[in-house]
Write an enzyme that holds these catalytic residues in place. Structure first.
Site, PDB file in Angstrom:
ATOM      1  N   SER A 109     -11.024  -0.866  -4.733  1.00  0.00           N
ATOM      2  CA  SER A 109     -11.710  -0.009  -3.758  1.00  0.00           C
ATOM      3  C   SER A 109     -10.832   1.147  -3.284  1.00  0.00           C
ATOM      4  O   SER A 109      -9.615   1.010  -3.151  1.00  0.00           O
ATOM      5  CB  SER A 109     -12.101  -0.860  -2.540  1.00  0.00           C
ATOM      6  OG  SER A 109     -12.519  -0.035  -1.474  1.00  0.00           O
ATOM      7  N   GLN A 132     -12.890   2.460  -7.672  1.00  0.00           N
ATOM      8  CA  GLN A 132     -14.152   2.681  -6.959  1.00  0.00           C
ATOM      9  C   GLN A 132     -13.963   3.780  -5.932  1.00  0.00           C
ATOM     10  O   GLN A 132     -13.062   3.734  -5.102  1.00  0.00           O
ATOM     11  CB  GLN A 132     -14.593   1.377  -6.287  1.00  0.00           C
ATOM     12  CG  GLN A 132     -15.852   1.510  -5.444  1.00  0.00           C
ATOM     13  CD  GLN A 132     -15.536   1.826  -3.991  1.00  0.00           C
ATOM     14  OE1 GLN A 132     -14.569   1.291  -3.432  1.00  0.00           O
ATOM     15  NE2 GLN A 132     -16.321   2.692  -3.367  1.00  0.00           N
ATOM     16  N   TYR A 134     -15.080   6.105  -2.770  1.00  0.00           N
ATOM     17  CA  TYR A 134     -15.831   6.481  -1.572  1.00  0.00           C
ATOM     18  C   TYR A 134     -15.472   7.917  -1.250  1.00  0.00           C
ATOM     19  O   TYR A 134     -14.347   8.341  -1.502  1.00  0.00           O
ATOM     20  CB  TYR A 134     -15.409   5.615  -0.379  1.00  0.00           C
ATOM     21  CG  TYR A 134     -16.126   4.296  -0.218  1.00  0.00           C
ATOM     22  CD1 TYR A 134     -17.480   4.165  -0.490  1.00  0.00           C
ATOM     23  CD2 TYR A 134     -15.427   3.188   0.238  1.00  0.00           C
ATOM     24  CE1 TYR A 134     -18.117   2.943  -0.310  1.00  0.00           C
ATOM     25  CE2 TYR A 134     -16.062   1.963   0.424  1.00  0.00           C
ATOM     26  CZ  TYR A 134     -17.412   1.860   0.137  1.00  0.00           C
ATOM     27  OH  TYR A 134     -18.042   0.656   0.318  1.00  0.00           O
ATOM     28  N   THR A 160     -19.546   4.608  -5.580  1.00  0.00           N
ATOM     29  CA  THR A 160     -20.464   3.807  -4.763  1.00  0.00           C
ATOM     30  C   THR A 160     -21.410   4.747  -4.022  1.00  0.00           C
ATOM     31  O   THR A 160     -20.970   5.628  -3.282  1.00  0.00           O
ATOM     32  CB  THR A 160     -19.670   2.910  -3.792  1.00  0.00           C
ATOM     33  OG1 THR A 160     -18.943   1.962  -4.570  1.00  0.00           O
ATOM     34  CG2 THR A 160     -20.594   2.157  -2.845  1.00  0.00           C
ATOM     35  N   LYS A 260     -22.539   2.714  -8.455  1.00  0.00           N
ATOM     36  CA  LYS A 260     -22.731   1.369  -7.895  1.00  0.00           C
ATOM     37  C   LYS A 260     -23.652   1.463  -6.688  1.00  0.00           C
ATOM     38  O   LYS A 260     -23.574   2.432  -5.918  1.00  0.00           O
ATOM     39  CB  LYS A 260     -21.365   0.801  -7.477  1.00  0.00           C
ATOM     40  CG  LYS A 260     -21.402  -0.534  -6.737  1.00  0.00           C
ATOM     41  CD  LYS A 260     -19.997  -1.089  -6.556  1.00  0.00           C
ATOM     42  CE  LYS A 260     -20.000  -2.426  -5.847  1.00  0.00           C
ATOM     43  NZ  LYS A 260     -20.164  -2.324  -4.392  1.00  0.00           N
ATOM     44  N   HIS A 284     -24.612  -4.404  -2.247  1.00  0.00           N
ATOM     45  CA  HIS A 284     -23.356  -4.470  -1.491  1.00  0.00           C
ATOM     46  C   HIS A 284     -23.201  -5.861  -0.851  1.00  0.00           C
ATOM     47  O   HIS A 284     -22.681  -5.996   0.259  1.00  0.00           O
ATOM     48  CB  HIS A 284     -23.361  -3.376  -0.421  1.00  0.00           C
ATOM     49  CG  HIS A 284     -22.038  -2.724  -0.156  1.00  0.00           C
ATOM     50  ND1 HIS A 284     -21.759  -1.421  -0.500  1.00  0.00           N
ATOM     51  CD2 HIS A 284     -20.913  -3.181   0.442  1.00  0.00           C
ATOM     52  CE1 HIS A 284     -20.532  -1.103  -0.112  1.00  0.00           C
ATOM     53  NE2 HIS A 284     -19.988  -2.161   0.456  1.00  0.00           N
ATOM     54  N   ASP A 315     -24.120  -7.165  -9.134  1.00  0.00           N
ATOM     55  CA  ASP A 315     -23.391  -8.071  -8.239  1.00  0.00           C
ATOM     56  C   ASP A 315     -24.262  -8.422  -7.047  1.00  0.00           C
ATOM     57  O   ASP A 315     -25.303  -7.805  -6.815  1.00  0.00           O
ATOM     58  CB  ASP A 315     -22.027  -7.500  -7.804  1.00  0.00           C
ATOM     59  CG  ASP A 315     -22.112  -6.340  -6.818  1.00  0.00           C
ATOM     60  OD1 ASP A 315     -23.107  -6.211  -6.073  1.00  0.00           O
ATOM     61  OD2 ASP A 315     -21.137  -5.561  -6.770  1.00  0.00           O
ATOM     62  N   GLY A 316     -23.822  -9.447  -6.307  1.00  0.00           N
ATOM     63  CA  GLY A 316     -24.525  -9.881  -5.100  1.00  0.00           C
ATOM     64  C   GLY A 316     -25.001 -11.309  -5.222  1.00  0.00           C
ATOM     65  O   GLY A 316     -26.061 -11.564  -5.804  1.00  0.00           O
ATOM     66  N   ARG A 319     -22.486 -17.075  -7.810  1.00  0.00           N
ATOM     67  CA  ARG A 319     -21.534 -18.114  -7.397  1.00  0.00           C
ATOM     68  C   ARG A 319     -21.331 -19.199  -8.448  1.00  0.00           C
ATOM     69  O   ARG A 319     -20.516 -20.096  -8.244  1.00  0.00           O
ATOM     70  CB  ARG A 319     -22.053 -18.818  -6.113  1.00  0.00           C
ATOM     71  CG  ARG A 319     -22.324 -17.884  -4.953  1.00  0.00           C
ATOM     72  CD  ARG A 319     -21.034 -17.332  -4.366  1.00  0.00           C
ATOM     73  NE  ARG A 319     -21.265 -16.411  -3.261  1.00  0.00           N
ATOM     74  CZ  ARG A 319     -21.262 -15.083  -3.366  1.00  0.00           C
ATOM     75  NH1 ARG A 319     -21.031 -14.506  -4.532  1.00  0.00           N
ATOM     76  NH2 ARG A 319     -21.470 -14.312  -2.323  1.00  0.00           N
ATOM     77  N   GLY A 338     -17.769 -10.686  -5.602  1.00  0.00           N
ATOM     78  CA  GLY A 338     -17.011 -10.158  -4.470  1.00  0.00           C
ATOM     79  C   GLY A 338     -16.393 -11.281  -3.655  1.00  0.00           C
ATOM     80  O   GLY A 338     -15.239 -11.671  -3.851  1.00  0.00           O
ATOM     81  N   ARG A 339     -17.209 -11.856  -2.769  1.00  0.00           N
ATOM     82  CA  ARG A 339     -16.664 -12.863  -1.855  1.00  0.00           C
ATOM     83  C   ARG A 339     -15.970 -14.033  -2.567  1.00  0.00           C
ATOM     84  O   ARG A 339     -14.961 -14.524  -2.046  1.00  0.00           O
ATOM     85  CB  ARG A 339     -17.758 -13.364  -0.909  1.00  0.00           C
ATOM     86  CG  ARG A 339     -18.273 -12.255   0.037  1.00  0.00           C
ATOM     87  CD  ARG A 339     -19.372 -12.781   0.924  1.00  0.00           C
ATOM     88  NE  ARG A 339     -20.005 -11.766   1.746  1.00  0.00           N
ATOM     89  CZ  ARG A 339     -21.047 -11.035   1.378  1.00  0.00           C
ATOM     90  NH1 ARG A 339     -21.567 -11.187   0.161  1.00  0.00           N
ATOM     91  NH2 ARG A 339     -21.574 -10.157   2.208  1.00  0.00           N
TER      92      ARG A 339
END
Ligand SMILES: Cc1cc2nc3c(=O)[nH]c(=O)nc-3n(C[C@H](O)[C@H](O)[C@H](O)COP(=O)(O)O)c2cc1C
Length: 397
Positions: A109, A132, A134, A160, A260, A284, A315-316, A319, A338-339
């Site tokens: 990021s 990525q 911003y 993004t 993205k 996101h 993504d999103g 798991r 991500g997480r």
């Protein structure tokens, strides 16, 4: 540090919850408004079934593929996340190294808590991450970041598009997280006695200089003014990226270009018209517009529109190996998480990130064997069934 391996992604989340102060855990775990989209990411995945085939002699399925020409050992990348180093001092360089060691790609990021040059320098040239972007500092700031990323050897640029303002993260408001999010002595003081229950995090934070911030922004010198962190958010909001910018970066950036945060067929079309090579379908992780569609639903729309013209990633809420298979069946080239890797990093540092990627890879392998599918390239719509009512359902008869 807990030494036990994660038995699944949920275990990594539980360990992260024990390792992190509440304010930091919630920053990662939370989403916008009522967190409907975040929940829907998981709910939609659960509505799809996999259709296994027996007796095909599959025991060692092939996971290797390419993403925009870059070989990966398995089609799972790490999604770009800001302020990773607030979770563990191994931070972004640890994530880049773990992804490279696992044979995949890290997307780093703009809002990393380590400078983009330092992250790139943490891995050898062929393993350099993707960057990525911003628009911190508006267009001039973005140009500065893109040129620095090219110079540092990042292999692809991901713009993004879904963050003209930061989403309404109410857990951060409740926890009185400073805005823009920062973890510094003041944040730590707000934690008060709860810090005593997180001694490992506190030790890491102290060793790391007691200040986790955004060096890509803070060090940005644009002729007349040097950016400060509090200046980052308004600057992001004044000049959010437009399709003209995407076209401009198409001309300026020599390597693969992705956007993205795309969720609709018409934005997918615009992306391709602007000359991108790839699209990351993303809400996101539910952190921007609440009630935006789930990642899987949006994936279907985007693949229908441009699946033959651009590589589509998503993504999103991913798991499990089975989740990844569903996305690949519906036309995704790869999935980003991500997480899951943030939780793993918080719990166990860089080895944790490696471990969670290995775990997902193991799940993917086992699930392909159970599915009877010999390789990821063979996955397609014939392996999944969607949430439409059964033909035997009297309501639909
Ligand atoms: C703590 C956190 C920080 C994030 N920061 C960024 C970021 O700086 N840039 C970006 O494009 N997306 C960012 N995202 C979104 C992720 O790239 C990705 O879209 C999302 O996490 C995927 O959902 P998942 O967490 O359910 O896997 C962030 C997500 C989280 C959880």
């Amino acid at each position: 540090m807990p030494k036990t391996a994660f038995e699944n992604v949920a275990a990594a989340r539980r360990q992260a919850k024990r390792a992190l102060p509440r304010i930091v855990f919630d920053f990662v775990d939370g989403a916008a408004d009522d967190e409907l989209t975040m929940a829907e990411n998981r709910a939609e995945l659960a509505r799809w079934s996999l259709l296994p085939r027996m007796g095909r002699g599959v025991f060692d399925p092939a996971l290797a593929t390419t993403v925009l020409g870059q070989p990966v050992a398995f089609p799972i990348l790490t999604a770009p996340c800001g302020l990773v180093r607030a979770l563990h001092p191994d931070g972004e360089p640890g994530v880049a190294r773990a992804a490279a060691a696992a044979g995949t790609i890290a997307i780093i990021s703009s809002m990393a808590a380590t400078s983009l040059e330092e992250v790139a320098g943490a891995v050898d040239e062929p393993d350099r991450p993707w960057f990525q972007l911003y628009f911190i500092g508006g267009r001039r700031g973005a140009d500065n970041l893109v040129d620095r990323a090219a110079e540092a050897g990042y292999r692809a640029l991901v713009i993004t598009m879904d963050t003209p303002v930061i989403g309404n993260r109410e857990r951060d408001i409740r926890n009185r997280m400073p805005q823009p999010v920062q973890v510094n002595v003041r944040t730590a003081l707000k934690l008060g006695p709860s810090l005593a229950r997180r001694p490992r995090w506190l030790t890491g934070f102290i060793r790391d200089g007691m200040r986790v911030t955004f060096p890509n922004v803070a060090g940005m010198n644009l002729d007349d003014d040097t950016f400060t962190v509090p200046g980052a958010r308004p600057a992001l909001a004044t000049e959010p990226p437009t399709w003209d910018d995407v076209e401009r970066y198409r001309r300026r950036w020599a390597g693969p270009l992705l956007v993205k945060g795309i969720l609709t067929a018409d934005d997918a079309r615009r992306s391709v018209d602007a000359g991108v090579d790839g699209i990351i379908v993303s809400n996101h992780g539910g952190r921007q517009l609440d009630s935006a569609p789930s990642s899987l639903r949006a994936l279907i729309d985007v693949v229908d529109e441009v699946g033959d013209e651009a590589e589509v990633l998503v993504d999103g809420g991913f798991r499990r190996g089975t989740d990844v298979i569903k996305a690949l069946c519906l036309g995704a080239r790869a999935v980003c998480v991500g997480r899951p890797y943030l939780w793993a990093l918080a719990a166990r540092g860089e080895p944790g990130v490696h471990e969670i990627l290995a775990l997902l890879r193991t799940e993917l392998t086992r699930d392909l064997v159970l599915l009877g599918c010999p390789d990821v390239a063979s996955l397609g719509p014939e392996w999944v069934r969607g949430p439409s009512p059964s033909p035997r359902d009297p309501v639909s008869a």
